[in-house]
Design a protein around this motif. Sequence first.
Motif, PDB file in Angstrom:
ATOM      1  N   SER A  60       0.833  -1.107  -0.001  1.00  0.00           N
ATOM      2  CA  SER A  60      -0.112   0.109  -0.023  1.00  0.00           C
ATOM      3  C   SER A  60       0.819   1.395  -0.072  1.00  0.00           C
ATOM      4  O   SER A  60       1.901   1.070   0.290  1.00  0.00           O
ATOM      5  CB  SER A  60      -0.915  -0.128   1.295  1.00  0.00           C
ATOM      6  OG  SER A  60      -1.810  -0.878   1.337  1.00  0.00           O
ATOM      7  N   ASN A  98      -3.071   0.456  -3.935  1.00  0.00           N
ATOM      8  CA  ASN A  98      -4.389   1.253  -3.039  1.00  0.00           C
ATOM      9  C   ASN A  98      -3.212   2.287  -2.397  1.00  0.00           C
ATOM     10  O   ASN A  98      -2.254   2.048  -1.871  1.00  0.00           O
ATOM     11  CB  ASN A  98      -4.798   0.139  -2.146  1.00  0.00           C
ATOM     12  CG  ASN A  98      -5.924  -0.592  -2.886  1.00  0.00           C
ATOM     13  OD1 ASN A  98      -6.606  -0.325  -3.735  1.00  0.00           O
ATOM     14  ND2 ASN A  98      -5.956  -1.912  -2.239  1.00  0.00           N
ATOM     15  N   ILE A 133      -3.245  -0.205   8.390  1.00  0.00           N
ATOM     16  CA  ILE A 133      -2.856  -0.475   7.166  1.00  0.00           C
ATOM     17  C   ILE A 133      -2.312  -1.882   7.410  1.00  0.00           C
ATOM     18  O   ILE A 133      -1.370  -2.304   8.113  1.00  0.00           O
ATOM     19  CB  ILE A 133      -1.795   0.218   6.155  1.00  0.00           C
ATOM     20  CG1 ILE A 133      -2.265   1.790   6.324  1.00  0.00           C
ATOM     21  CG2 ILE A 133      -1.374  -0.129   5.084  1.00  0.00           C
ATOM     22  CD1 ILE A 133      -3.625   1.900   5.494  1.00  0.00           C
TER      23      ILE A 133
END
Length: 231
Positions: A7, A34, A59
């Motif tokens: 991410s 993302n 996350i």
Amino acid sequence: MSIGNVSAVLVHGAWADGSSWSKVIEGLKAHGINAVAAPLPLSSLHDDVAALDRTLERIEGPVVLAGHAYAGAVIGSTHADNIKALVYVAALAPAVGETVGDVFYRGEAHPLAPKLSPDRHGLIWLPEEAFAAAFAQHASAQELTVLGAVQRPISASCIGEAVGRPLWKDRPSWFLITEQDRMISPDTQHFMAQRMNARVHSHQVDHTPIVTAADAVISVIVEAVQAVSVH
């Protein structure tokens, strides 16, 4: 580790909010990455690092952490275990014992750089005319309208707090140098990038390429994600 597992966490600087990363977020999504924009209170460096850590806790999996301008000090001051690489976008990278102010004022100011001073609340606002003159001189009229409307002031205490051992000493880092920057001297950016031993990308862009030259920013973040994905 595939690219889809990594991410990107994007951290805004002074006088901005997470919306400044809108184009980058969309571009990273097109690459299958993302992205999350971490909100900062801009109340103190300590508060901002704590806010970033709260975002990072949410996350799952490895992270490439990117910061614009002031946020370079913030991303360098976190020590979350899941950070695999750092991306500095015209960002300030103080070393041990230095403050944001030390590196921000290191170089000679551009003639069009705004004069900054705190108000009676200790908050520093960017003068409205400075968005077009220095902050993002390549932005469209519409982009400038939004930048001015959403600006968030930064506390003077953010720039006076000395940092500890920065994370860039322990993680691979990338640096996008903005050669037409009127807020942070390009010479200072070169100095910081060299000191960090960062992988440098230099572009003829203004201080806020996350808005005005998003493709350049996206390509650097994608490169960092790909680099950590092969390990």
